[in-house]
Design an enzyme around this catalytic site. Sequence first.
Site, short mmCIF file in Angstrom:
data_model
loop_
_atom_site.label_atom_id
_atom_site.label_comp_id
_atom_site.label_asym_id
_atom_site.label_seq_id
_atom_site.Cartn_x
_atom_site.Cartn_y
_atom_site.Cartn_z
N SER A 287 0.80 -1.22 0.00
CA SER A 287 0.00 0.00 0.00
C SER A 287 0.83 1.27 0.00
CB SER A 287 -0.95 -0.01 1.20
OG SER A 287 -0.24 -0.22 2.40
N HIS B 10 -5.29 -3.68 -2.47
CA HIS B 10 -4.96 -2.76 -3.55
C HIS B 10 -4.80 -3.46 -4.90
CE1 HIS B 10 -4.44 0.63 -0.84
NE2 HIS B 10 -3.89 -0.23 -0.01
N LYS C 19 -12.07 -0.08 -1.49
CA LYS C 19 -11.13 0.64 -2.34
C LYS C 19 -11.65 0.65 -3.78
CE LYS C 19 -7.73 0.52 1.12
NZ LYS C 19 -6.96 -0.32 1.99
C1 LIG Z 1 -7.02 -0.46 3.40
C2 LIG Z 1 -6.34 -1.73 3.70
C3 LIG Z 1 -6.88 -2.63 4.60
C4 LIG Z 1 -8.09 -2.31 5.42
O1 LIG Z 1 -9.24 -2.34 4.66
P1 LIG Z 1 -10.52 -1.52 5.12
O2 LIG Z 1 -11.63 -2.15 4.37
O3 LIG Z 1 -10.28 -0.10 4.76
O4 LIG Z 1 -10.64 -1.70 6.59
C5 LIG Z 1 -6.27 -3.84 4.77
N1 LIG Z 1 -5.14 -4.15 4.09
C6 LIG Z 1 -4.56 -3.28 3.24
C7 LIG Z 1 -3.32 -3.67 2.52
C8 LIG Z 1 -5.13 -2.04 3.02
O5 LIG Z 1 -4.56 -1.17 2.21
#
Ligand SMILES: *Cc1c(COP(=O)(O)O)cnc(C)c1O
Length: 396
Positions: free
Chosen positions: A184, A212, A243
Amino acid sequence: MSLPIDFMNRRLDGLERRGLRRKLTQLEGGAAPWIEIEGRRLLNLSSNNYLGLAGHPDLAAAMATAADDEGCGSGSSRLIAGTSHLHEALESRFAAFKGMESGLLFTSGYTANLGVIPSLVGAGDLVLGDELNHASLIDGCRLSRAEFRSYPHADVGALRDALASTAGGTGTRRRLVVTDTVFSMEGDEAPLTEIAEACSRYDAMLMVDEAHATGCLGPGGRGLVAELQLESQVTASMSTLSKALGGLGALVTGPALLRDYLINTSRSFTFTTALPAPVVAAGLAALDLLERDLWRVQRLQDNAAQLRRGLRDAGFNISGSTTQIVPVLVGESRRALDFAAALRAEGVFAVAVRPPSVPMGAARVRATVMATHSADDIVLAIDAFRRVGASLGMVA
Ligand SMILES: *Cc1c(COP(=O)(O)O)cnc(C)c1O
């Protein structure tokens, strides 16, 4: 009477002195490609709404219909009285989309990771994780009480050594390897084929976080596991709906057995209220769009390639980025803050990412692109980075 909370001030002052204090920024326009902050229009390079689905009318319509039909709250946890046909429809459709046998919905990616890892390993077991894994994976590992060892970023040799040196031993010791598939803060991809090989050679489970990657890469946006055809080698794959899919919630997919196992063992699944029907309906609508319109994923990838090329050609260090996440390495936290502030003055919203989200001395400005940015938007972004980089003496 005063509350015994002066430690809060001391802690915040310490963060302030080191350039690590965080503040919330209120913005208008949701997660759109252009937003408004304090009345100024800015190009949004800070959203994970990669495909632009958060603002799509199909999602809004699906939410409205579900709210009318089933209400705004689910009223119960999944195991008590909170499971509707929508939850189960999304679970089976998403599993099929990912090419896996089963899927289970959690209320967020964070809680999914917190729930899955302690279900797979516990005290006496071993978890190996990439040093740049997302905080939610790290927290899941901590909560599991298994022994945790990190390996250097994407270093399969080190992972293999760690697996080899811990092989044998007590026969019942479980071992788990956890990794982001797209990192990320780096925007690079895990060497997943080699990691999966190492896991299968040493009889370790593999859990991946596709937060991602899902909706962003692989065939039809199915993620890195699908791109590399590793579905049968993964014990658990976590995808967020928050996302690229523009909503909220997370799906954990894997072999048929996994779903039943997690329903029975995962505390973050059990002890929380089920996602409301409108949120689940939005997930289904997003999946419809993803399966119908392949151009969105392609546009995202084209925009990402254009931004990476432009920033690299301008002389920036974008680390190992190969995706829609493009970090511009700056170094010190204060300098990253200065960089982001100067970008904002140029009309571009890209935030400084500082420790503890990244290692000390590796602060950066992180740009993310969306399928709904135009090619001109990307040119504008590159020009702004170039001007700011030159004014700070980072590039010529
Ligand atoms: C954003 C993210 C999460 C958490 O996901 P949410 O649905 O926002 O709680 C978990 N792992 C990674 C790699 C992320 O980027």
